[in-house]
Design an enzyme around this catalytic site. Structure first.
Site, PDB file in Angstrom:
ATOM      1  N   ASP A  30     -30.203  37.006  -6.167  1.00  0.00           N
ATOM      2  CA  ASP A  30     -29.711  37.731  -7.334  1.00  0.00           C
ATOM      3  C   ASP A  30     -28.586  36.917  -7.988  1.00  0.00           C
ATOM      4  O   ASP A  30     -27.712  36.380  -7.303  1.00  0.00           O
ATOM      5  CB  ASP A  30     -29.191  39.118  -6.925  1.00  0.00           C
ATOM      6  CG  ASP A  30     -29.007  40.051  -8.121  1.00  0.00           C
ATOM      7  OD1 ASP A  30     -29.749  41.033  -8.222  1.00  0.00           O
ATOM      8  OD2 ASP A  30     -28.105  39.777  -8.945  1.00  0.00           O
ATOM      9  N   ILE A  31     -28.621  36.817  -9.316  1.00  0.00           N
ATOM     10  CA  ILE A  31     -27.647  35.997 -10.036  1.00  0.00           C
ATOM     11  C   ILE A  31     -26.237  36.580  -9.941  1.00  0.00           C
ATOM     12  O   ILE A  31     -25.247  35.866 -10.096  1.00  0.00           O
ATOM     13  CB  ILE A  31     -28.083  35.849 -11.518  1.00  0.00           C
ATOM     14  CG1 ILE A  31     -27.488  34.589 -12.142  1.00  0.00           C
ATOM     15  CG2 ILE A  31     -27.732  37.083 -12.339  1.00  0.00           C
ATOM     16  CD1 ILE A  31     -28.142  34.196 -13.458  1.00  0.00           C
ATOM     17  N   ASN A  86     -34.712  50.304  -7.891  1.00  0.00           N
ATOM     18  CA  ASN A  86     -34.293  51.151  -9.003  1.00  0.00           C
ATOM     19  C   ASN A  86     -35.494  51.368  -9.920  1.00  0.00           C
ATOM     20  O   ASN A  86     -36.195  50.414 -10.262  1.00  0.00           O
ATOM     21  CB  ASN A  86     -33.151  50.475  -9.777  1.00  0.00           C
ATOM     22  CG  ASN A  86     -31.891  50.333  -8.934  1.00  0.00           C
ATOM     23  OD1 ASN A  86     -31.566  51.208  -8.143  1.00  0.00           O
ATOM     24  ND2 ASN A  86     -31.192  49.218  -9.090  1.00  0.00           N
ATOM     25  N   HIS A  99     -39.098  45.122  -8.741  1.00  0.00           N
ATOM     26  CA  HIS A  99     -38.417  44.247  -7.782  1.00  0.00           C
ATOM     27  C   HIS A  99     -37.757  45.082  -6.702  1.00  0.00           C
ATOM     28  O   HIS A  99     -37.334  46.212  -6.943  1.00  0.00           O
ATOM     29  CB  HIS A  99     -37.379  43.356  -8.477  1.00  0.00           C
ATOM     30  CG  HIS A  99     -36.411  44.101  -9.342  1.00  0.00           C
ATOM     31  ND1 HIS A  99     -36.720  44.525 -10.617  1.00  0.00           N
ATOM     32  CD2 HIS A  99     -35.137  44.503  -9.112  1.00  0.00           C
ATOM     33  CE1 HIS A  99     -35.680  45.145 -11.133  1.00  0.00           C
ATOM     34  NE2 HIS A  99     -34.702  45.154 -10.240  1.00  0.00           N
ATOM     35  N   HIS A 101     -34.609  44.993  -4.128  1.00  0.00           N
ATOM     36  CA  HIS A 101     -33.353  44.369  -3.717  1.00  0.00           C
ATOM     37  C   HIS A 101     -33.317  44.354  -2.183  1.00  0.00           C
ATOM     38  O   HIS A 101     -33.561  45.385  -1.548  1.00  0.00           O
ATOM     39  CB  HIS A 101     -32.149  45.177  -4.202  1.00  0.00           C
ATOM     40  CG  HIS A 101     -32.006  45.276  -5.688  1.00  0.00           C
ATOM     41  ND1 HIS A 101     -31.083  44.534  -6.404  1.00  0.00           N
ATOM     42  CD2 HIS A 101     -32.659  46.039  -6.604  1.00  0.00           C
ATOM     43  CE1 HIS A 101     -31.166  44.846  -7.693  1.00  0.00           C
ATOM     44  NE2 HIS A 101     -32.111  45.764  -7.847  1.00  0.00           N
TER      45      HIS A 101
HETATM   46  P1  5GP Z   1     -32.099  46.346 -11.532  1.00  0.00           P
HETATM   47  O1  5GP Z   1     -30.821  46.946 -12.046  1.00  0.00           O
HETATM   48  O2  5GP Z   1     -33.132  46.196 -12.622  1.00  0.00           O
HETATM   49  O3  5GP Z   1     -32.630  47.032 -10.296  1.00  0.00           O
HETATM   50  O4  5GP Z   1     -31.706  44.909 -11.010  1.00  0.00           O
HETATM   51  C1  5GP Z   1     -31.798  43.758 -11.778  1.00  0.00           C
HETATM   52  C2  5GP Z   1     -31.094  42.662 -10.999  1.00  0.00           C
HETATM   53  O5  5GP Z   1     -31.469  41.429 -11.564  1.00  0.00           O
HETATM   54  C3  5GP Z   1     -29.562  42.745 -11.064  1.00  0.00           C
HETATM   55  O6  5GP Z   1     -29.033  42.864  -9.744  1.00  0.00           O
HETATM   56  C4  5GP Z   1     -29.160  41.432 -11.746  1.00  0.00           C
HETATM   57  O7  5GP Z   1     -27.986  40.869 -11.211  1.00  0.00           O
HETATM   58  C5  5GP Z   1     -30.381  40.549 -11.519  1.00  0.00           C
HETATM   59  N1  5GP Z   1     -30.615  39.561 -12.559  1.00  0.00           N
HETATM   60  C6  5GP Z   1     -30.565  39.783 -13.903  1.00  0.00           C
HETATM   61  N2  5GP Z   1     -30.857  38.655 -14.578  1.00  0.00           N
HETATM   62  C7  5GP Z   1     -31.093  37.698 -13.626  1.00  0.00           C
HETATM   63  C8  5GP Z   1     -31.448  36.304 -13.710  1.00  0.00           C
HETATM   64  O8  5GP Z   1     -31.608  35.714 -14.785  1.00  0.00           O
HETATM   65  N3  5GP Z   1     -31.612  35.645 -12.530  1.00  0.00           N
HETATM   66  C9  5GP Z   1     -31.446  36.258 -11.319  1.00  0.00           C
HETATM   67  N4  5GP Z   1     -31.618  35.514 -10.232  1.00  0.00           N
HETATM   68  N5  5GP Z   1     -31.116  37.568 -11.213  1.00  0.00           N
HETATM   69  C10 5GP Z   1     -30.948  38.275 -12.346  1.00  0.00           C
END
Ligand code: 5GP
Ligand code: ZN
Length: 113
Positions: A30-31, A86, A99, A101
């Site tokens: 995760d970034i 999520n 995805h 986590h």
């Molecule tokens: P969500 O909130 O959709 O469950 O999680 C999305 C996740 O994607 C977040 O934890 C966010 O930090 C991660 N994320 C968003 N953009 C990028 C990216 O460009 N690269 C990576 N590796 N992770 C990302």
């Protein structure tokens, strides 16, 4: 999906720190990590969220679930780990490509610590 961030990571158009990949899934860091270990597992197939899953995805989802403990062990998370999916805006989903986590380590935020 051409303008999906995680599809672009999946096909190599956007770089990511990839820790595992096979013909069905990719796992990358995760970034913006919320724990010592914070990985994201995505299917190569574009699926918006859990809401769009159907029985045709059964083998894929099974593959993903079975991989999680192996990845956790590879990351040194012998004492346990947390998985989060999520779903939808109300569930905190920001990237609309399914995805999982995978989080762990000493900095694990959560429901009971
Ligand atoms: P969500 O909130 O959709 O469950 O999680 C999305 C996740 O994607 C977040 O934890 C966010 O930090 C991660 N994320 C968003 N953009 C990028 C990216 O460009 N690269 C990576 N590796 N992770 C990302
Ligand atoms: Zn996608």
């Amino acid at each position: 999906m051409s303008d999906c961030l995680f599809c672009k990571i999946g096909n190599g158009d956007i770089p990511a720190d990839i820790v595992y990949k096979d013909e069905q899934v990719i796992v990358f860091k995760d970034i913006s990590p919320k724990a010592d270990v914070h990985l994201l597992m995505i299917p190569r197939l574009h699926i918006n969220s859990l809401n769009e899953l159907n029985a045709e995805h059964s083998a894929l989802i099974s593959h993903m679930m079975l991989l999680l403990p192996k990845l956790a062990k590879d990351q040194g998370l012998e004492h346990g780990f947390r998985t989060i999916i999520n779903t939808g805006k109300g569930g905190g989903q920001e990237v609309f490509h399914l995805h999982i986590h995978l989080m762990g380590g000493t900095n694990l935020p959560g429901f009971n610590n």
